[in-house]
Enzyme design. Structure first.
Site, short mmCIF file in Angstrom:
data_model
loop_
_atom_site.label_atom_id
_atom_site.label_comp_id
_atom_site.label_asym_id
_atom_site.label_seq_id
_atom_site.Cartn_x
_atom_site.Cartn_y
_atom_site.Cartn_z
N SER A 61 0.92 -1.17 0.13
CA SER A 61 -0.07 0.03 -0.15
C SER A 61 0.78 1.59 -0.05
O SER A 61 2.02 1.26 0.75
CB SER A 61 -0.98 0.03 1.18
OG SER A 61 -1.58 1.25 1.39
N TYR B 112 -1.97 -1.30 11.01
CA TYR B 112 -2.11 -1.90 9.59
C TYR B 112 -0.88 -1.48 8.71
O TYR B 112 -0.58 -2.42 7.98
CB TYR B 112 -3.63 -1.27 9.20
CG TYR B 112 -3.74 -1.62 7.66
CD1 TYR B 112 -3.98 -2.74 7.25
CD2 TYR B 112 -3.55 -0.51 6.94
CE1 TYR B 112 -3.98 -3.00 5.73
CE2 TYR B 112 -3.72 -0.70 5.42
CZ TYR B 112 -4.04 -1.99 4.91
OH TYR B 112 -4.11 -2.14 3.67
N LYS C 276 2.29 -3.69 6.57
CA LYS C 276 2.27 -3.84 5.18
C LYS C 276 3.99 -3.50 4.91
O LYS C 276 4.60 -4.48 4.21
CB LYS C 276 1.95 -2.62 4.25
CG LYS C 276 0.24 -2.78 4.28
CD LYS C 276 -0.04 -3.95 3.24
CE LYS C 276 -1.57 -4.47 3.50
NZ LYS C 276 -1.73 -5.65 3.02
#
Ligand code: NAD
Ligand code: UDP
Length: 340
Positions: free
Chosen positions: A125, A150, A154
């Site tokens: 992302s 979160y 990544k």
């Protein structure tokens, strides 16, 4: 055969449609924690082929190993979408995010080594860039400390893949998606947010549908032309095609190990206000909105330099903001009418 984890989810389902349309045999692994099994019917309606499906928790090494016993020896590649993705929830439940997103990847990598599956495409992302100093961002732009657990998963997953590709036979690509929007033109698959949407476009379409009273634009005092934040909104169908190109690249490479990263966006930044105005142009519906305070952790502006994906993957976004918003609206209407 390509194993697609998270293949009943939003981006996974659109990618499966592209893969099947290009002759790939697809097997989906998903625990349906954030998607519905009926997505398999929709993929079949669109493509004429029903992918094989295993309801499996990828986080659970024993369950995953049992599935790989059945299909691992036929697979050439894995596309790993499965992850928890709600930024706010990850702040409240960091361990659930680290466990799910990191364990899932490591379990997949173990099975790929066990069955000598050489190719991996991973969903990363633009969140790894944080608040960039300069836009557009290239893949060489330094990553920043993540704003949320979160986001951190990544960055950590990217590092786990890089290190694994250094140590064993693995060819891998991380695709850093910018802001995915839109739905398949059939309106049979699309984004299914649970509860009140956090993301802008589902909030806009639910407001247009009368499910939400009004959209709150989070801040109009940013240092941008109209004061609202700027993002790179990439159509999910273009995103699906990027996975196809990434897979093709990996499958034609003759080296034993490799690792690469690509930005997947349009290369164009659009502001939140511009998106609301474009929704009206695309659908004829004016969105009720008010301007509220800034949302914690929001980045002022981020959009992609996509030169690397354009040249190395031979991929370029073809669909614009208007097409993305029109297709999101068609999907919202179709989904609500089926549920009614
Ligand atoms: P999604 O929630 O629609 O799809 C993810 C799928 O993974 C769901 O079907 C869910 O049921 C499944 N899943 C989650 N944990 C699992 C587990 N332990 N075992 C088996 N299945 C599991 O999300 P999406 O928007 O399609 O995102 C796909 C990937 O792209 C994710 O890795 C996400 O972090 C990443 N990503 C998404 C965005 C975005 O804005 N949508 C942006 C950048 C990156
Ligand atoms: N946004 C907004 N109202 C909403 C949801 C989002 O103004 O109800 C803004 C948000 O502040 C950000 C942009 O829309 O500037 C994109 O937010 P989203 O959550 O969709 O994606 P993000 O870029 O945060 O991953």
């Amino acid at each position: 055969m390509v194993i697609v984890t998270g293949g009943t989810g939003y981006i996974g389902s659109h990618t499966c449609v592209e893969l099947i349309g290009n002759g790939y045999e697809v097997v989906i692994l998903d625990n349906l924690s954030n998607s519905e099994e009926s997505v398999l019917d929709s993929i079949e309606e669109i493509t004429g082929t029903r992918p094989q499906f295993f309801n499996v928790d990828i986080d659970n090494a024993t369950q995953l190993a049992a599935v790989f016993e059945k299909i691992g020896s036929q697979a050439k590649s894995v596309i790993h979408f499965a992850a928890k993705k709600a930024v706010g929830e990850s702040v409240k439940e960091p361990l659930a995010y680290y466990r799910n997103n990191l364990d899932s990847l490591m379990n997949i990598l173990v099975e790929m080594e066990r069955f000598q599956i050489p190719n991996l495409v991973f969903s990363s992302s633009c969140t790894v860039y944080g608040q960039p100093e300069v836009c557009p961002v290239t893949e060489a732009t330094p990553r920043k400390e993540a704003e949320s657990p979160y986001g951190n998963t990544k960055s950590m997953c990217e590092d786990i893949i890089r290190d694994t590709a250094r140590a064993q036979s693995l060819k891998a690509i991380s695709l850093r998606y910018f802001n995915p929007i839109g739905a398949h033109e059939s309106a049979k698959i699309g984004e299914l947010p649970v509860g009140i949407p956090n993301n802008l476009v589902p909030y806009v379409t639910q407001t247009a549908a009368g499910i939400r009273k009004e959209l709150t634009i989070f801040g109009d005092d940013y240092d941008t032309e109209d004061g609202t934040c700027i993002r790179d909104f990439i159509h999910v169908v273009d995103l699906g095609k990027a996975h196809l190109q990434a897979l093709r690249k990996l499958e034609t490479e003759t080296i034993r190990s490799s690792y690469d990263i690509f930005n997947i966006g349009t290369g164009k930044g659009s502001s939140v206000l511009e998106l609301v105005n474009t929704f009206k142009q695309a659908t004829g519906i004016a969105i009720n909105f008010k301007v509220g305070p800034r949302r914690d952790g929001d980045i002022t502006a981020v959009f992609a330099d996509t030169t690397k994906a354009n040249t190395v993957l031979n991929w370029k976004a073809e669909l614009g903001l208007e097409e993305g918003l029109r297709s999101s609206w068609n999907w919202e209407q179709n989904y609500r009418s089926k549920k009614a």
